[in-house]
Design a protein around this motif. Structure first.
Motif, mmCIF file in Angstrom:
data_model
loop_
_atom_site.group_PDB
_atom_site.id
_atom_site.type_symbol
_atom_site.label_atom_id
_atom_site.label_comp_id
_atom_site.label_asym_id
_atom_site.label_seq_id
_atom_site.Cartn_x
_atom_site.Cartn_y
_atom_site.Cartn_z
ATOM 1 N N ILE A 154 0.707 -1.286 0.027
ATOM 2 C CA ILE A 154 -0.100 0.086 -0.025
ATOM 3 C C ILE A 154 0.807 1.403 0.109
ATOM 4 O O ILE A 154 0.735 2.298 -0.839
ATOM 5 C CB ILE A 154 -0.856 0.120 1.123
ATOM 6 C CG1 ILE A 154 -1.766 -0.986 1.178
ATOM 7 C CG2 ILE A 154 -1.734 1.286 1.358
ATOM 8 C CD1 ILE A 154 -2.968 -0.852 -0.282
ATOM 9 N N GLN A 155 1.859 1.122 0.843
ATOM 10 C CA GLN A 155 2.737 2.478 0.959
ATOM 11 C C GLN A 155 3.825 2.648 0.024
ATOM 12 O O GLN A 155 4.350 3.504 -0.353
ATOM 13 C CB GLN A 155 3.233 2.711 2.367
ATOM 14 C CG GLN A 155 1.948 2.753 3.329
ATOM 15 C CD GLN A 155 2.676 3.433 4.849
ATOM 16 O OE1 GLN A 155 2.489 2.523 5.737
ATOM 17 N NE2 GLN A 155 2.887 4.403 4.851
ATOM 18 N N GLN A 181 -3.801 -0.879 -9.765
ATOM 19 C CA GLN A 181 -2.842 0.326 -9.945
ATOM 20 C C GLN A 181 -3.473 1.416 -9.001
ATOM 21 O O GLN A 181 -2.683 2.278 -8.678
ATOM 22 C CB GLN A 181 -2.945 0.518 -11.308
ATOM 23 C CG GLN A 181 -2.346 -0.387 -12.306
ATOM 24 C CD GLN A 181 -0.944 -0.545 -12.046
ATOM 25 O OE1 GLN A 181 -0.041 0.253 -11.631
ATOM 26 N NE2 GLN A 181 -0.597 -1.943 -12.251
ATOM 27 N N THR A 182 -4.323 1.103 -8.220
ATOM 28 C CA THR A 182 -5.150 2.283 -7.381
ATOM 29 C C THR A 182 -5.211 1.620 -6.256
ATOM 30 O O THR A 182 -5.747 0.503 -5.994
ATOM 31 C CB THR A 182 -6.362 2.847 -7.965
ATOM 32 O OG1 THR A 182 -7.416 1.892 -7.915
ATOM 33 C CG2 THR A 182 -5.933 3.474 -9.352
ATOM 34 N N ILE A 183 -5.313 2.516 -4.924
ATOM 35 C CA ILE A 183 -5.698 2.205 -3.633
ATOM 36 C C ILE A 183 -7.276 1.662 -3.550
ATOM 37 O O ILE A 183 -7.320 0.510 -2.731
ATOM 38 C CB ILE A 183 -5.234 3.107 -2.651
ATOM 39 C CG1 ILE A 183 -3.645 3.161 -2.602
ATOM 40 C CG2 ILE A 183 -5.701 2.688 -1.353
ATOM 41 C CD1 ILE A 183 -3.260 4.284 -1.848
ATOM 42 N N GLN A 184 -7.919 2.457 -4.499
ATOM 43 C CA GLN A 184 -9.456 2.230 -4.099
ATOM 44 C C GLN A 184 -9.812 0.449 -4.762
ATOM 45 O O GLN A 184 -10.498 0.035 -3.775
ATOM 46 C CB GLN A 184 -10.005 3.060 -5.200
ATOM 47 C CG GLN A 184 -10.279 4.454 -4.498
ATOM 48 C CD GLN A 184 -8.964 5.091 -4.556
ATOM 49 O OE1 GLN A 184 -8.029 4.856 -5.493
ATOM 50 N NE2 GLN A 184 -8.730 6.312 -3.636
ATOM 51 N N PHE A 185 -9.158 0.085 -5.770
ATOM 52 C CA PHE A 185 -9.206 -1.248 -6.156
ATOM 53 C C PHE A 185 -8.646 -2.217 -5.110
ATOM 54 O O PHE A 185 -9.097 -3.283 -4.962
ATOM 55 C CB PHE A 185 -8.640 -1.373 -7.541
ATOM 56 C CG PHE A 185 -9.708 -0.787 -8.527
ATOM 57 C CD1 PHE A 185 -10.869 -1.627 -8.828
ATOM 58 C CD2 PHE A 185 -9.432 0.173 -9.472
ATOM 59 C CE1 PHE A 185 -11.739 -1.418 -10.004
ATOM 60 C CE2 PHE A 185 -10.105 0.846 -10.318
ATOM 61 C CZ PHE A 185 -11.450 0.087 -10.650
ATOM 62 N N ALA A 186 -7.524 -1.730 -4.481
ATOM 63 C CA ALA A 186 -7.112 -2.801 -3.415
ATOM 64 C C ALA A 186 -7.890 -2.835 -2.355
ATOM 65 O O ALA A 186 -8.027 -4.179 -1.737
ATOM 66 C CB ALA A 186 -5.757 -2.030 -2.982
ATOM 67 N N TRP A 187 -8.776 -1.945 -1.998
ATOM 68 C CA TRP A 187 -9.695 -2.035 -0.790
ATOM 69 C C TRP A 187 -10.692 -2.884 -1.277
ATOM 70 O O TRP A 187 -11.037 -3.768 -0.390
ATOM 71 C CB TRP A 187 -10.128 -0.642 -0.963
ATOM 72 C CG TRP A 187 -9.270 0.415 -0.012
ATOM 73 C CD1 TRP A 187 -8.189 0.259 0.552
ATOM 74 C CD2 TRP A 187 -9.529 1.927 -0.046
ATOM 75 N NE1 TRP A 187 -7.791 1.531 0.979
ATOM 76 C CE2 TRP A 187 -8.729 2.416 0.746
ATOM 77 C CE3 TRP A 187 -10.634 2.628 -0.454
ATOM 78 C CZ2 TRP A 187 -8.329 3.990 0.815
ATOM 79 C CZ3 TRP A 187 -10.478 4.046 -0.126
ATOM 80 C CH2 TRP A 187 -9.356 4.548 0.483
ATOM 81 N N LYS A 214 -6.530 -2.495 5.837
ATOM 82 C CA LYS A 214 -6.604 -3.644 6.642
ATOM 83 C C LYS A 214 -7.985 -4.018 7.259
ATOM 84 O O LYS A 214 -8.487 -5.107 7.560
ATOM 85 C CB LYS A 214 -5.574 -3.268 7.641
ATOM 86 C CG LYS A 214 -4.142 -3.290 7.501
ATOM 87 C CD LYS A 214 -3.608 -4.896 7.009
ATOM 88 C CE LYS A 214 -3.691 -5.594 8.315
ATOM 89 N NZ LYS A 214 -3.271 -7.037 8.016
ATOM 90 N N GLY A 215 -8.840 -2.869 7.122
ATOM 91 C CA GLY A 215 -10.093 -2.959 7.794
ATOM 92 C C GLY A 215 -11.055 -3.704 6.763
ATOM 93 O O GLY A 215 -12.154 -3.988 7.278
ATOM 94 N N TRP A 238 -3.346 6.257 6.713
ATOM 95 C CA TRP A 238 -5.052 5.806 6.984
ATOM 96 C C TRP A 238 -5.475 5.163 5.682
ATOM 97 O O TRP A 238 -6.464 4.573 5.957
ATOM 98 C CB TRP A 238 -5.539 7.448 6.942
ATOM 99 C CG TRP A 238 -5.443 8.374 5.700
ATOM 100 C CD1 TRP A 238 -4.488 9.217 5.300
ATOM 101 C CD2 TRP A 238 -6.361 8.277 4.441
ATOM 102 N NE1 TRP A 238 -4.858 9.520 4.028
ATOM 103 C CE2 TRP A 238 -6.123 9.114 3.465
ATOM 104 C CE3 TRP A 238 -7.777 7.421 4.406
ATOM 105 C CZ2 TRP A 238 -6.607 9.419 2.307
ATOM 106 C CZ3 TRP A 238 -8.333 7.718 2.907
ATOM 107 C CH2 TRP A 238 -7.967 8.491 2.153
ATOM 108 N N GLN A 239 -4.927 5.138 4.586
ATOM 109 C CA GLN A 239 -5.213 4.530 3.451
ATOM 110 C C GLN A 239 -4.887 2.649 3.753
ATOM 111 O O GLN A 239 -5.846 2.148 3.289
ATOM 112 C CB GLN A 239 -4.846 4.829 2.158
ATOM 113 C CG GLN A 239 -5.160 6.171 1.646
ATOM 114 C CD GLN A 239 -4.440 6.749 0.645
ATOM 115 O OE1 GLN A 239 -3.253 6.749 0.577
ATOM 116 N NE2 GLN A 239 -5.308 7.181 -0.555
#
Length: 405
Positions: free
Chosen positions: A245-246, A302-308, A260-261, A254-255
């Motif tokens: 993520i980082q 490629q984006t954090i939103q899709f990782a969520w 993790k949540g 926070w992302q």
């Protein structure tokens, strides 16, 4: 919840409060240790102190656990854990850093020894306090409780840290395990097995017999191996999540917290979904397949939103496998050997997680973070796909035989 027996309700309440107490205490352990030492090496050491005695005891305790009164043992374990959380607090009250360190080491050792025994006995007790058609829901509910506490406990602990010194959180953890003891005391003693006469020969013969019986049931072995691939993945992601993520995606703390949540939130939703759909082998393997696919997708995002979304998807689908496979194990294992076989099952799980940690953290393989997610996902998806196809073919053959008749 009312449809479950009072014994199961007592076990469930006991798990809620003890999981909260354990999670809160774990947070304080890390904060206190880092405050005293400022050392990552000590952080790793304290986890080894937890895992190594735990694995050693887990590997040899099966014969013993088959000859105890489960309800009494569960209560005694909670009392021991309630007392253990007071040891580092005592070191703090006497003003000794060495005393605090000794207390932390003793606490981790006690927790490592007690947790696998508690988990094994509670798992093997469920078929005795639940009806057979309730096992999937019961296992799903208990598993979801654990996930829910992983969300709630850090937030409440953070609030408590605003009003009381962190060392006094140990009192909260101790109180939670005491409440768990009181809840478990409401359970009538139904497992009347008594500990057999103890001897070295008896223990060794029983140990060999327990492992022999376990490996003589192909279905139990298959479900355990499949579940261990999930545990392997959990261990690996403990190492990979932050760098992914980082590092890979350039996210903020926070992302990462949302990442993790997302899994436990999805897990709660998945348990609700489990109540609404048919509980068949095909659905079970489909849940495992979809959960493994969520790891593979992380290779491409490629984006954090899709990782969520991937984490949410994994949490949503894995309960379809976990709860059903646990129920099948409880149904198919010989009742007189269930506790012993459950200990073997849990031992394999507990070995798989550190192996995943070592795989993800080793520089020997020289594999990128994304590629590791791909490998982890494939290790789950390929066997899941094989058994999903097999279950569908088996079902088709069954319908053909029915039509011919």
């Amino acid at each position: 919840m009312r449809k479950f027996s009072k014994s199961f309700q007592a076990l469930w309440v006991g798990q809620i409060v003890s999981e909260f107490g354990g999670a809160a205490g774990g947070i304080i352990n890390g904060l206190l240790l880092y405050e005293l030492t400022g050392s990552k090496e000590w952080m790793a050491t304290i986890w080894l102190i937890y895992f190594i005695p735990s694995l050693l005891l887990q590997s040899i305790s099966a014969p013993f656990l088959n000859h105890v009164v489960k309800e009494k043992m569960l209560r005694n374990i909670q009392l021991v854990r309630a007392g253990a959380y007071l040891i580092p607090l005592a070191g703090y009250l006497i003003g000794s850093e060495i005393g605090i360190m000794i207390g932390l080491v003793l606490l981790q050792c006690v927790l490592g020894l007690m947790q696998p025994i508690y988990a094994t006995l509670s798992f093997s007790l469920i078929p005795e306090i639940c009806k057979e058609d309730e096992l999937v829901e019961a296992n799903g509910l208990l598993d979801t409780t654990l996930r829910l506490m992983s969300i709630i406990a850090p937030g409440i602990t953070s609030l408590l840290l605003l009003i009381i010194p962190m060392q006094y959180i140990y009192l909260v953890s101790s109180l939670m395990f005491l409440i768990s003891f009181i809840s478990l005391s409401r359970m009538p003693v139904m497992s009347i097995n008594k500990m057999a006469t103890w001897s070295k020969k008896f223990w060794w013969e029983e140990l060999k017999e327990g492992y022999r019986v376990f490996f003589s049931f192909p279905l139990l072995l298959r479900l355990t191996v499949l579940s261990s691939t999930v545990q392997f993945a959990v261990g690996a992601t403990m190492v990979l999540s932050i760098p992914f993520i980082q590092g890979e995606l350039g996210g903020q703390p926070w992302q990462y917290a949302i990442f993790k949540g997302a899994f436990p939130v999805g897990y709660i939703l998945g348990t609700v979904l489990l109540l609404k759909i048919p509980k068949t082998p095909s659905v079970m393997y489909l849940g495992l397949l979809g959960g493994g696919l969520s790891f593979i997708l992380l290779f491409f995002v490629q984006t954090i939103q899709f990782a969520w979304l991937c984490e949410l998807m994994g949490g949503l689908l894995f309960p379809l496998f976990n709860a059903q496979s646990a129920a099948i194990f409880q149904q198919e294992a010989p009742r007189n050997r269930l506790t012993q076989l459950s200990a073997v099952r849990l031992f394999i799980f507990r070995v798989s997680m550190p192996v995943g940690i070592l795989f993800a953290s080793s520089a020997f393989f020289d594999i990128s973070t994304r590629s590791m997610y791909l490998i982890i996902g494939l290790s789950i998806v390929l066997p899941a796909m094989f058994f999903l196809i097999s279950s569908i073919n088996h079902l088709n053959k069954f319908f053909i035989r029915v039509k011919e008749k």
